[in-house]
Scaffold this active site. Structure first.
Site, PDB file in Angstrom:
ATOM      1  N   GLY A 158       0.764  -1.156  -0.032  1.00 45.33           N
ATOM      2  CA  GLY A 158      -0.099   0.004  -0.110  1.00 45.33           C
ATOM      3  C   GLY A 158       0.787   1.175   0.071  1.00 45.33           C
ATOM      4  N   CYS A 159       0.038   2.432  -0.251  1.00 47.25           N
ATOM      5  CA  CYS A 159       1.000   3.544  -0.260  1.00 47.25           C
ATOM      6  C   CYS A 159       1.389   4.165   0.989  1.00 47.25           C
ATOM      7  CB  CYS A 159       0.130   4.618  -1.155  1.00 47.25           C
ATOM      8  SG  CYS A 159      -1.472   4.937  -0.480  1.00 47.25           S
ATOM      9  N   TYR A 160       0.408   4.170   2.033  1.00 48.06           N
ATOM     10  CA  TYR A 160       0.963   4.684   3.360  1.00 48.06           C
ATOM     11  C   TYR A 160       2.276   3.742   3.926  1.00 48.06           C
ATOM     12  CZ  TYR A 160      -2.775   8.111   3.847  1.00 48.06           C
ATOM     13  OH  TYR A 160      -3.664   9.367   3.516  1.00 48.06           O
TER      14      TYR A 160
END
Lengths: 342, 342, 342, 342
Positions: free
Chosen positions: D149-151
């Protein structure tokens, strides 16, 4: 490998030009200059560059640049550009000048609109106006290229074919142009402070923007007669892009297919102009960060009006991208080299 | 205390209208309606309100509203507005309709541009077009007020005095208008998603925006003859404000002082129109969150062109502020009541 | 009518202060000053003002101001503020200083964080820290009020009640704050140019922002012991508003109701602090253009962490709104006078 | 030439992935899919592409894709991704899944945080977590890659080396993350409407964002013990980029050089992680439109706190760029192929 120098590499157009040249397989950057006293690592100016690209921007002497580079890009303020152009031209270099100094054939117009003396009038005859869609064959042989302004590029490409084909009334042209803030350059001004620009919108230099005579010169050339335009630029609260909405009166009896035909005739082989079918209009997002100029048009029988919308990225087709396109033409590279980006 | 109902209080214009009415010392809000099933605390819609203001927006029956309010504002979708207007008008209420349903005198124009049937054509004769600068005396006596559209307000105020005084060619008008996103209303659309709008700019509904006939109707009235215009709206990546840049051909011999004089004659007593001296142009920031319309102009002898820039806040002078101005006129309040904001 | 002077009326806080004072029924502005040589019409600085408000900002001598005003607001750069404060304080005026000069009780801290000498240390004992939620009764009697900084207002209001009630570990406080660009003031800097800020986001002055000791001073007061915090400010690409996300370790056994209770005890009678139920968090839009501070919190049993979100408008509760709140307290006006806005 | 399919090519990550693959010299796109009924010209989705690139996005059957492509990228909603992954994995394809379905080793965590059943638990053991900086050697041999995921990418890269070297208190981690709007995907929601996002800023899903267990899983792996974090995401009014400000307590006696050393040890050979010297912090602009993760840190002796700032482009290193990096590793391409962009 062509050796290139970029003079004035710290402004927005200089930075954008360096980014393209670093992608160009036929080119080696051999000098990046600034008037600032301290050397500036290029990655300080362009932090998205990989760490391996460790060029420096610094002061260079004329003779150092002359030894280092075959082609010289000038991203200098006007008036400074003209004398530098003369020096490198005389030294046998190919010069592509991104300033306004060599664009107007008539020095009196230059002096009237820029409010400074033109001290190198002899260059004006030599310089070729670097708009490939109008002057490609001349550019191929030019040693001194005057790269067009951002507003003129958007406006001229949207109008010239219509004048050339005699489809519109030459005295009826109104150009309503809107530009992102990077067009104002990197110098500190109250007008480009975030809190002044954001959430705001306004017209500026109404009827007195210095790009007006440049537009009129190219349109007069296309029309074969003197053409004058109303031109109002506006500042958009975005970083980059120009959209020009152009209002013209159609000549009697002219219909949409003739307009489409004129654009097609002018641009169907152009690598960087894309046409929309009648009634479809481009947005800034369609061309941002590319060298494209996208053009759409609509005909209003009710009012006899033709409306053209022309969009470019002001830093690319409106400045540095077009400069590289001109370099490619002049040096025999493929015209799109370095400019295929998405 | 005047009792007021706002029908459709959850959209951007409804919310803005409620905010003004809550500041108005002569008014009491007695009904706020929504079609949604659940009651909505007003402070959920307008979180900047103090906690003491604990009104609710909810479903109301016709007869409840009739009992509760003397004046009814309609912030409803078009077509829904016309039947509601008829019902409350028949019930003896004063109705201020912010939709487009009652603005055009000619139902055929309405049907052509809005692509729906007009089912209450009888109202069109009764309704007064609520642009105080043109129709103040009629508004003072009107029981059914058609509040103008946002683009028409900006455009008409910038052009009407010039037509009235015969200073411009009526067939030469080009209106290049730019609006913030709140003008598109609150409904979910791909076009108003942040990632589509931000950093972007584009024209839309070129030559076919439904505000065109409304502009032409008012300008024809001012000119005393049929006037047609080219009108191109654009979407600005900001929340609120409309700026219209208007290009017109001056009649032979007309000079700047005549233009200034025409505007002064029309607006010098107007509380909400502010004029700039020739060559100065207003920005959106000058009028955002106010009910002002600011107007600047420039004359270009070279092209015979007149350029007018007119700015408003689309939610205030372009919608809810003007609705309250109309209410003030009709009810004998001071015209600026509730609208002195900064 | 209380006569007021605003010294330094051309910056963002000065402008905002003048806007509030013009709305305040108990106040008359009798002097607006600038160091600039030419007089500035107030409507040039605040174009949304009606034309009738034709005040001027200009140079004033000390004795002129002394004659003209009973209360003096200082919107001056730090170091300039302290000597002006001393002079007007000595002249018997009530002084509300919006600079940082009188906020820290310990001049050594001032000198360490601001890197200049404090030349009026005697004032520090006299000055009352103008945060009404902590020092209301002192403010009512103060003749010299040190108006809090913007970040400290948001941070202190979100933390102080928790320390006072002993609910959190005093050594565990991390304050992650984000501010709009107007917080940086109106001076020209590369960092606040549109093209640097827009589409960008970054932390600045990490661990060395000058508001740190101001936060620590108030929190130490609330805790009754020395408190130190980690504080990281960031720049948001918006005009106004501060949001602080605050991370703290709960003392053993503390649960959500105790937190809610502590906030309620501290703020239930406060006109400008609004509390959310556990798990609901305020957004900047909830407080922009108001004097409110909205506070939400969440408890994470899993990590023993308490998270508080506190939002204000940096120009209002974070500067000029709070200054007027202080004036209202001191002069016996109703505390919300001039500050009920939406 | 490697043949690739992109399933779900119409969302923001799909589009970004296609743009990279079109630049990649070792890859040929052979299938682009959508669930929508009508075929979509790729240039409609990505208007900046040259006209020559005339691919179409359309419906494809499983067997058609199986025949067309050796490697399959899944840009599908979670739950839909897991079953598609299983099918292509079983068919012998290399699968890179950009959804969350295969990231968590423990299906109970998945079900708890995503609130849906995990119907393909067997895949979780097979899938390799595609964060090259932690799992490069496994990725080189993986046939099923769960793209992070990005976070989590931004957070894990900023913390993992510190835990691995035992420099921070594992129970003291607070992650304050801010993301551009493109991270929310392309679906229509009120929360991503321009007028809700612009000029606004807020925290969301405080303490309950579904990326929390993914971060904790990787950090626990790095620490060799269970690690829990406080994680608060916020929405920035910009299009792209994530900045995470991370607050941690240093273990007793740890000083800045040890932190620098840990990062250097972890990342000095990494092509896409760039480290700043102590006290310098990256901005979003440094990494937007690149695959870089830039990391800066500061040590506060006063509070014993370590502050790390980590930035990425959420669509590139946070999604599609990382997916291509994983493909490059798996297929033996040079790791930066297609990802050298500026």
């Amino acid at each position: 490998m062509l050796t290139c120098a970029v003079l004035g590499a710290t402004g927005y157009t200089g930075i954008e030009l360096v980014k393209i040249l670093l992608r160009h397989p036929g080119v080696r950057i051999t000098a990046l200059t600034t008037r600032q006293k301290e050397n500036i690592p290029l990655r300080k100016l362009i932090p998205v560059l990989p760490e391996a690209l460790d060029l420096e921007v610094k002061r260079w002497s004329f003779s150092e640049i002359r030894r280092a580079a075959e082609l010289v890009f000038l991203c200098l303020p006007h008036t400074e550009a003209m004398q530098t152009a003369e020096a490198f031209h005389r030294a046998g270099k190919i010069v592509i000048d991104l300033s306004a100094d060599l664009r107007l054939k008539d020095w009196r117009l230059y002096e009237a609109w820029y409010q400074v003396r033109h001290t190198h009038r002899g260059l004006l005859k030599t310089a070729v106006y670097g708009l490939p869609e109008l002057f490609r064959s001349k550019i191929r042989k030019a040693d001194l290229i005057a790269n067009p302004g951002c507003y003129p590029t958007a406006a001229i490409l949207g109008i010239a074919p219509l004048l050339r084909e005699g489809l519109i009334e030459p005295d009826s042209i109104n150009i309503d142009a809107k530009s992102g803030v990077s067009g104002a350059g990197r110098k500190l001004t109250p007008a480009t402070q975030f809190c002044e620009v954001d959430q705001n919108f306004f017209a500026y230099k109404v009827g007195r923007h210095q790009h007006t005579p440049e537009i009129e010169q190219a349109l007069s050339f296309a029309a074969g007669r003197k053409v004058r335009v109303a031109f109002v630029p506006h500042l958009l609260p975005i970083e980059r892009g120009i959209l020009a909405t152009i209002y013209m009166k159609l000549k009697k009896g002219v219909r949409a297919p003739a307009i489409a035909q004129a654009f097609k005739k002018a641009y169907s082989d152009e690598p960087f102009v894309r046409l929309r079918p009648e009634g479809e209009f481009p947005a800034l997002k369609d061309v941002q960060r590319t060298n494209f100029c996208d053009i759409g048009f609509g005909v209003e029988p009710k009012t006899g009006r033709l409306i053209v919308v022309s969009v470019i990225d002001n830093l690319l087709k409106g400045a540095s991208g077009q400069a590289v396109q001109n370099m490619n033409l002049r040096m025999g590279f493929q015209e799109e080299e370095g400019l295929r980006v998405w």
